[in-house]
Design a protein around this motif. Structure first.
Motif, PDB file in Angstrom:
ATOM      1  N   ILE A  99      31.655 -14.369  23.413  1.00 36.57           N
ATOM      2  CA  ILE A  99      32.388 -14.321  22.537  1.00 36.57           C
ATOM      3  C   ILE A  99      31.945 -14.721  21.430  1.00 36.57           C
ATOM      4  CG2 ILE A  99      34.910 -14.367  21.666  1.00 36.57           C
ATOM      5  CD1 ILE A  99      36.015 -14.315  24.467  1.00 36.57           C
ATOM      6  N   SER A 100      31.247 -14.177  20.273  1.00 39.73           N
ATOM      7  CA  SER A 100      31.433 -14.904  19.128  1.00 39.73           C
ATOM      8  C   SER A 100      32.722 -14.632  18.127  1.00 39.73           C
ATOM      9  CB  SER A 100      29.889 -13.799  18.562  1.00 39.73           C
ATOM     10  OG  SER A 100      29.857 -14.393  16.654  1.00 39.73           O
ATOM     11  N   MET A 101      32.992 -15.656  18.154  1.00 42.00           N
ATOM     12  CA  MET A 101      34.432 -15.425  17.307  1.00 42.00           C
ATOM     13  C   MET A 101      34.554 -16.602  16.145  1.00 42.00           C
ATOM     14  SD  MET A 101      38.066 -18.179  18.202  1.00 42.00           S
ATOM     15  CE  MET A 101      39.137 -18.325  17.378  1.00 42.00           C
ATOM     16  N   ILE A 145      27.898  -7.661  27.809  1.00 39.32           N
ATOM     17  CA  ILE A 145      28.818  -7.528  26.695  1.00 39.32           C
ATOM     18  C   ILE A 145      28.722  -8.190  25.458  1.00 39.32           C
ATOM     19  CG2 ILE A 145      31.172  -6.850  25.630  1.00 39.32           C
ATOM     20  CD1 ILE A 145      29.330  -4.248  27.782  1.00 39.32           C
ATOM     21  N   TYR A 146      28.764  -8.481  23.692  1.00 39.66           N
ATOM     22  CA  TYR A 146      29.032  -9.452  22.993  1.00 39.66           C
ATOM     23  C   TYR A 146      29.516  -8.619  21.957  1.00 39.66           C
ATOM     24  CZ  TYR A 146      26.580 -12.505  19.666  1.00 39.66           C
ATOM     25  OH  TYR A 146      26.004 -13.467  18.903  1.00 39.66           O
ATOM     26  N   LEU A 147      30.796  -9.850  22.580  1.00 39.30           N
ATOM     27  CA  LEU A 147      32.233  -9.290  20.740  1.00 39.30           C
ATOM     28  C   LEU A 147      31.248 -10.042  20.143  1.00 39.30           C
ATOM     29  CD1 LEU A 147      34.629  -7.670  20.492  1.00 39.30           C
ATOM     30  CD2 LEU A 147      35.879  -9.323  21.580  1.00 39.30           C
ATOM     31  N   GLU A 148      31.622  -9.760  18.860  1.00 40.50           N
ATOM     32  CA  GLU A 148      31.824 -10.742  17.768  1.00 40.50           C
ATOM     33  C   GLU A 148      33.216 -10.060  16.913  1.00 40.50           C
ATOM     34  OE1 GLU A 148      27.501 -10.635  15.795  1.00 40.50           O
ATOM     35  OE2 GLU A 148      28.455  -8.821  15.241  1.00 40.50           O
ATOM     36  N   THR A 149      33.995 -11.417  16.948  1.00 35.92           N
ATOM     37  CA  THR A 149      35.156 -10.245  16.544  1.00 35.92           C
ATOM     38  C   THR A 149      35.927 -12.013  15.066  1.00 35.92           C
ATOM     39  OG1 THR A 149      37.663 -10.709  17.395  1.00 35.92           O
ATOM     40  CG2 THR A 149      36.659 -12.522  18.051  1.00 35.92           C
ATOM     41  N   VAL A 191      38.191 -19.312  25.331  1.00 35.81           N
ATOM     42  CA  VAL A 191      37.548 -20.442  26.413  1.00 35.81           C
ATOM     43  C   VAL A 191      36.538 -19.903  27.624  1.00 35.81           C
ATOM     44  CG1 VAL A 191      39.052 -22.043  26.563  1.00 35.81           C
ATOM     45  CG2 VAL A 191      36.565 -22.711  26.046  1.00 35.81           C
ATOM     46  N   ARG A 192      37.966 -18.954  28.244  1.00 40.49           N
ATOM     47  CA  ARG A 192      37.458 -19.052  29.626  1.00 40.49           C
ATOM     48  C   ARG A 192      35.849 -17.702  29.582  1.00 40.49           C
ATOM     49  NH1 ARG A 192      41.449 -14.778  31.608  1.00 40.49           N
ATOM     50  NH2 ARG A 192      42.581 -14.704  29.600  1.00 40.49           N
ATOM     51  N   LYS A 193      36.002 -18.193  28.524  1.00 39.17           N
ATOM     52  CA  LYS A 193      34.349 -16.520  28.921  1.00 39.17           C
ATOM     53  C   LYS A 193      33.392 -17.625  27.572  1.00 39.17           C
ATOM     54  CE  LYS A 193      35.458 -13.089  30.664  1.00 39.17           C
ATOM     55  NZ  LYS A 193      34.680 -12.244  31.908  1.00 39.17           N
ATOM     56  N   GLU A 194      32.215 -17.876  27.973  1.00 39.93           N
ATOM     57  CA  GLU A 194      31.188 -18.325  26.922  1.00 39.93           C
ATOM     58  C   GLU A 194      31.404 -17.664  25.106  1.00 39.93           C
ATOM     59  OE1 GLU A 194      27.496 -16.664  27.274  1.00 39.93           O
ATOM     60  OE2 GLU A 194      26.596 -18.156  25.902  1.00 39.93           O
ATOM     61  N   VAL A 195      31.909 -18.830  24.645  1.00 35.79           N
ATOM     62  CA  VAL A 195      32.285 -18.442  23.153  1.00 35.79           C
ATOM     63  C   VAL A 195      31.443 -18.911  22.690  1.00 35.79           C
ATOM     64  CG1 VAL A 195      34.479 -20.219  23.540  1.00 35.79           C
ATOM     65  CG2 VAL A 195      34.328 -18.187  22.060  1.00 35.79           C
ATOM     66  N   PHE A 196      31.638 -19.316  21.319  1.00 38.28           N
ATOM     67  CA  PHE A 196      31.243 -19.953  20.344  1.00 38.28           C
ATOM     68  C   PHE A 196      31.357 -19.583  18.601  1.00 38.28           C
ATOM     69  CE2 PHE A 196      27.692 -16.557  19.851  1.00 38.28           C
ATOM     70  CZ  PHE A 196      27.833 -16.391  18.578  1.00 38.28           C
ATOM     71  N   SER A 237      26.196  -5.434  21.163  1.00 39.96           N
ATOM     72  CA  SER A 237      27.257  -6.028  20.303  1.00 39.96           C
ATOM     73  C   SER A 237      28.321  -5.095  19.312  1.00 39.96           C
ATOM     74  CB  SER A 237      26.256  -7.129  19.036  1.00 39.96           C
ATOM     75  OG  SER A 237      26.832  -7.272  18.259  1.00 39.96           O
ATOM     76  N   LEU A 238      29.121  -5.518  20.127  1.00 43.53           N
ATOM     77  CA  LEU A 238      30.029  -4.809  19.698  1.00 43.53           C
ATOM     78  C   LEU A 238      30.989  -5.819  18.491  1.00 43.53           C
ATOM     79  CD1 LEU A 238      32.354  -4.683  23.128  1.00 43.53           C
ATOM     80  CD2 LEU A 238      30.974  -3.497  22.121  1.00 43.53           C
ATOM     81  N   THR A 239      30.421  -5.107  17.223  1.00 41.11           N
ATOM     82  CA  THR A 239      31.305  -5.623  16.278  1.00 41.11           C
ATOM     83  C   THR A 239      31.593  -4.533  14.740  1.00 41.11           C
ATOM     84  OG1 THR A 239      29.565  -6.932  14.486  1.00 41.11           O
ATOM     85  CG2 THR A 239      28.776  -4.998  14.647  1.00 41.11           C
ATOM     86  N   GLY A 240      31.435  -4.864  14.376  1.00 39.51           N
ATOM     87  CA  GLY A 240      32.550  -4.285  13.225  1.00 39.51           C
ATOM     88  C   GLY A 240      32.197  -4.926  10.962  1.00 39.51           C
TER      89      GLY A 240
END
Ligand code: SF4
Length: 222
Positions: free
Chosen positions: A116-118, A94-98, A143-148, A67-70
């Motif tokens: 993508i966790s948006m 790869i799980y992106l938190e943005t 939206v071209r990836k798995e996103v919520f 999880s890439l977070t910040g």
């Protein structure tokens, strides 16, 4: 190239639809926002990692997902662009938190991201300005990836902001999951009287709406 990293640790994912999954978290330093409820923005300490150093540190934690977070990890998109293909080659998801506004940075790393966790930031929750247009542009790419979507609500959150957020998501795809996340202050979940109203309002526009608190704070884990 070096990355500024606050910490790397293994824990359970405490937010959103992947709650309960074990992941390794790489917390990137710095953010382009200053949300009122943020417990990260006051941090001033970070470590610097080389590309190889960060990859090996993440792999050593032995988890299947990073999880890439910040903070906001996309502020260091050039570094991410260099390490994500290597992490994928080594078998990590790869799980992106943005915070969901840096579209051009997302485009740099998009090919290597799985989930993508948006955030969609509600101005009445953050106490800051609105980002509706930037969120909309970002989501059209994500939206071209798995996103919520995740929107934090507080006792100050306005129903009109929930309606705007749900409408923004509906304009892209009404099947995108929309998570209403009650805010946590100092590891306590705030009671929010209007949660049911927020849920019903979003559900009128979207197919998949859920209320999920920050479970790691309930469990008292990192
Ligand atoms: S976007 Fe996230 S990290 Fe940045 S200030 Fe808001 S809550 Fe904190």
């Amino acid at each position: 190239m070096k990355a500024k990293i606050v910490e790397i640790f293994s824990s359970i994912q405490g937010e959103g639809p992947y709650v309960g999954e074990r992941q390794v978290f790489a917390r990137f330093f710095g953010c382009n926002m200053s949300c009122r409820f943020c417990d990260e923005r006051k941090k001033t300490d970070f470590l610097e990692y080389s590309e190889e150093g960060l990859v090996e540190k993440i792999i050593a934690e032995g988890e299947a997902t990073v999880s890439l977070t910040g903070g906001e990890p996309l502020l260091q998109a050039d570094f991410l662009k260099a390490i994500l293909p290597v992490l994928k080659e080594r078998g990590l998801k790869i799980y992106l938190e943005t915070n969901g506004v840096l579209k051009h940075a997302l485009l740099k790393v998009m090919d290597h991201v799985d989930i993508i966790s948006m955030d969609v930031k509600l101005p009445s929750s953050t106490g800051r300005g609105a980002y509706w247009d930037a969120h909309s542009e970002f989501l059209k790419e994500a939206v071209r990836k798995e996103v919520f979507i995740k929107s934090v609500v507080t006792p100050k959150t306005l129903l009109s902001d929930i309606e705007k957020a749900a409408s923004l998501v509906k304009a892209v795809d009404k099947n995108i999951p929309f998570i209403i996340q009650p805010v946590s202050y100092n590891d306590n979940i705030e009671g929010i009287d209007e949660l049911d109203t927020f849920f019903d309002s979003a559900k009128n526009m979207l197919d998949d709406v859920r209320i999920i608190p920050q479970v790691h704070k309930i469990l008292g884990v990192k």
